[in-house]
Motif scaffolding. Structure first.
Motif, mmCIF file in Angstrom:
data_model
loop_
_atom_site.group_PDB
_atom_site.id
_atom_site.type_symbol
_atom_site.label_atom_id
_atom_site.label_comp_id
_atom_site.label_asym_id
_atom_site.label_seq_id
_atom_site.Cartn_x
_atom_site.Cartn_y
_atom_site.Cartn_z
ATOM 1 N N PHE A 148 0.829 -1.213 0.000
ATOM 2 C CA PHE A 148 0.000 0.000 0.000
ATOM 3 C C PHE A 148 0.863 1.264 0.000
ATOM 4 O O PHE A 148 0.659 2.181 0.783
ATOM 5 C CB PHE A 148 -0.940 -0.016 1.207
ATOM 6 C CG PHE A 148 -2.002 -1.067 1.115
ATOM 7 C CD1 PHE A 148 -3.068 -0.930 0.241
ATOM 8 C CD2 PHE A 148 -1.924 -2.222 1.880
ATOM 9 C CE1 PHE A 148 -4.051 -1.903 0.140
ATOM 10 C CE2 PHE A 148 -2.899 -3.206 1.797
ATOM 11 C CZ PHE A 148 -3.964 -3.053 0.915
ATOM 12 N N ALA A 154 -3.235 1.048 -4.034
ATOM 13 C CA ALA A 154 -4.247 0.718 -3.027
ATOM 14 C C ALA A 154 -5.638 0.638 -3.656
ATOM 15 O O ALA A 154 -6.402 -0.300 -3.389
ATOM 16 C CB ALA A 154 -4.221 1.741 -1.900
ATOM 17 N N ASP A 155 -5.978 1.621 -4.482
ATOM 18 C CA ASP A 155 -7.300 1.640 -5.116
ATOM 19 C C ASP A 155 -7.493 0.452 -6.050
ATOM 20 O O ASP A 155 -8.619 -0.034 -6.223
ATOM 21 C CB ASP A 155 -7.489 2.945 -5.898
ATOM 22 C CG ASP A 155 -7.658 4.153 -4.989
ATOM 23 O OD1 ASP A 155 -7.869 3.955 -3.776
ATOM 24 O OD2 ASP A 155 -7.563 5.289 -5.491
ATOM 25 N N LEU A 158 -7.316 -3.191 -3.400
ATOM 26 C CA LEU A 158 -8.150 -3.387 -2.217
ATOM 27 C C LEU A 158 -9.502 -4.032 -2.531
ATOM 28 O O LEU A 158 -9.919 -4.961 -1.817
ATOM 29 C CB LEU A 158 -8.325 -2.071 -1.465
ATOM 30 C CG LEU A 158 -8.978 -2.178 -0.085
ATOM 31 C CD1 LEU A 158 -8.224 -3.172 0.803
ATOM 32 C CD2 LEU A 158 -9.035 -0.814 0.589
ATOM 33 N N PHE A 161 -8.810 -7.690 -3.035
ATOM 34 C CA PHE A 161 -8.525 -8.335 -1.756
ATOM 35 C C PHE A 161 -9.811 -8.601 -0.976
ATOM 36 O O PHE A 161 -10.001 -9.681 -0.408
ATOM 37 C CB PHE A 161 -7.598 -7.459 -0.908
ATOM 38 C CG PHE A 161 -6.137 -7.531 -1.282
ATOM 39 C CD1 PHE A 161 -5.685 -8.299 -2.344
ATOM 40 C CD2 PHE A 161 -5.194 -6.815 -0.555
ATOM 41 C CE1 PHE A 161 -4.337 -8.354 -2.674
ATOM 42 C CE2 PHE A 161 -3.844 -6.875 -0.863
ATOM 43 C CZ PHE A 161 -3.411 -7.646 -1.925
ATOM 44 N N ARG A 162 -10.700 -7.608 -0.950
ATOM 45 C CA ARG A 162 -11.943 -7.770 -0.188
ATOM 46 C C ARG A 162 -12.824 -8.860 -0.802
ATOM 47 O O ARG A 162 -13.481 -9.622 -0.080
ATOM 48 C CB ARG A 162 -12.682 -6.440 -0.091
ATOM 49 C CG ARG A 162 -11.923 -5.389 0.728
ATOM 50 C CD ARG A 162 -12.862 -4.336 1.275
ATOM 51 N NE ARG A 162 -12.148 -3.239 1.919
ATOM 52 C CZ ARG A 162 -11.635 -3.276 3.148
ATOM 53 N NH1 ARG A 162 -11.739 -4.390 3.861
ATOM 54 N NH2 ARG A 162 -11.020 -2.220 3.655
ATOM 55 N N ASP A 175 2.487 -4.386 6.898
ATOM 56 C CA ASP A 175 2.542 -2.957 6.556
ATOM 57 C C ASP A 175 3.276 -2.161 7.636
ATOM 58 O O ASP A 175 2.955 -2.278 8.821
ATOM 59 C CB ASP A 175 1.131 -2.393 6.381
ATOM 60 C CG ASP A 175 1.161 -0.965 5.879
ATOM 61 O OD1 ASP A 175 1.309 -0.766 4.663
ATOM 62 O OD2 ASP A 175 1.068 -0.041 6.716
ATOM 63 N N TYR A 180 -1.446 4.695 2.703
ATOM 64 C CA TYR A 180 -2.621 4.205 1.989
ATOM 65 C C TYR A 180 -3.059 2.811 2.433
ATOM 66 O O TYR A 180 -3.932 2.212 1.803
ATOM 67 C CB TYR A 180 -2.348 4.231 0.477
ATOM 68 C CG TYR A 180 -2.035 5.634 0.007
ATOM 69 C CD1 TYR A 180 -3.034 6.602 -0.059
ATOM 70 C CD2 TYR A 180 -0.729 6.008 -0.308
ATOM 71 C CE1 TYR A 180 -2.753 7.904 -0.453
ATOM 72 C CE2 TYR A 180 -0.440 7.309 -0.705
ATOM 73 C CZ TYR A 180 -1.455 8.251 -0.774
ATOM 74 O OH TYR A 180 -1.169 9.531 -1.156
ATOM 75 N N CYS A 181 -2.469 2.328 3.510
ATOM 76 C CA CYS A 181 -2.951 1.057 4.066
ATOM 77 C C CYS A 181 -4.295 1.300 4.733
ATOM 78 O O CYS A 181 -4.431 2.212 5.559
ATOM 79 C CB CYS A 181 -1.952 0.515 5.081
ATOM 80 S SG CYS A 181 -2.421 -1.093 5.770
ATOM 81 N N PRO A 182 -5.318 0.526 4.396
ATOM 82 C CA PRO A 182 -6.642 0.761 4.990
ATOM 83 C C PRO A 182 -6.618 0.526 6.499
ATOM 84 O O PRO A 182 -5.842 -0.282 7.015
ATOM 85 C CB PRO A 182 -7.535 -0.261 4.284
ATOM 86 C CG PRO A 182 -6.601 -1.324 3.821
ATOM 87 C CD PRO A 182 -5.318 -0.636 3.494
ATOM 88 N N LEU A 213 -7.145 -9.067 6.691
ATOM 89 C CA LEU A 213 -8.213 -8.287 6.061
ATOM 90 C C LEU A 213 -9.517 -9.052 6.224
ATOM 91 O O LEU A 213 -9.621 -10.219 5.850
ATOM 92 C CB LEU A 213 -7.900 -8.069 4.584
ATOM 93 C CG LEU A 213 -8.889 -7.215 3.804
ATOM 94 C CD1 LEU A 213 -8.800 -5.747 4.255
ATOM 95 C CD2 LEU A 213 -8.606 -7.313 2.301
#
Length: 214
Positions: A148, A154-155, A158, A161-162, A175, A180-182, A213
């Motif tokens: 990230f 990231a955009d 992510l 990943f979700r 991380d 930009y790590c959520p 995650l």
């Protein structure tokens, strides 16, 4: 040089052990190697993308440490190491008994480095240079160390990943506090104090978190 990345890597790195995962040997650049000092323009002039594969980044070291200390997370499972770089995390997964490990990175230099690093540790990696974002090969575990680092990346990754997490893949992220790590939908599993260098980071020790995650 372009035709023989493995020769270039061997000539411009040294085999060493990252401080947080001394069990693993990697071909890394340091202050003694010219590669360390080259600017991005100089690298472009010789046809070399930024050599992320030449350094053991804090996020990868923390995640590899967590895998080695908790082998049950990957033992007997089908594992993807996304944006594998040097192959550090993938090698840790192989050492921890994963049934299969794919080290994925679109950079051909990273693929060469990961192959050399696996060999240096007596291991073999399945290396995939294709863009896997948005795909699903039924991995049980997806590992991502230090991915990230900018908003565009990231955009891009992510939502993928979700989606994988929603179908019950185990998503593990290392991380070191990247912007930009959520922060939402993340379960903190462990933190590590990882020694780095100010040539790469803003401090000599990075607090590195390993998240799941959700």
């Amino acid at each position: 040089m372009k035709s023989d990345p493995e020769r270039f890597i061997l000539d411009n790195t040294a085999l060493s052990n990252p401080p947080h995962v001394p069990e693993i040997a990697l071909h890394l650049a340091d202050e003694a190697h010219e590669l360390w000092l080259k600017t991005e323009n100089e690298l472009e002039a010789i046809g070399l993308p930024p050599p992320f594969w030449a350094f053991a980044w804090a996020g990868g070291q923390g995640l590899a440490r967590h895998i080695l200390d908790n082998p049950d997370l990957v033992a007997g499972k089908k594992v993807l190491d996304f944006a594998s770089g040097s192959g550090l995390v993938a090698i840790a997964a192989v050492m921890s008994g994963a049934r299969s490990v794919v080290a994925a990175d679109i950079d051909p230099w990273a693929a060469a480095a990961a192959r050399l690093n696996a060999s240096a540790n007596g291991k073999i990696l399945d290396i995939d240079r294709s863009d896997l974002v948005g795909t699903d090969a039924g991995w049980d575990v997806v590992l991502a160390g230090d991915v990230f680092y900018d908003r565009a990346m990231a955009d891009l990754i992510l939502p993928w990943f979700r989606d994988l997490a929603r179908r019950d893949a185990l998503l593990l992220i290392g991380d070191p506090g990247r912007a930009y790590c959520p922060r939402d939908g993340m379960e903190l599993l462990a933190t590590y104090q990882v020694a780095t260098t100010r040539a790469l980071e803003d401090s000599e020790v990075k607090r590195t978190a390993v998240f799941r995650l959700l």
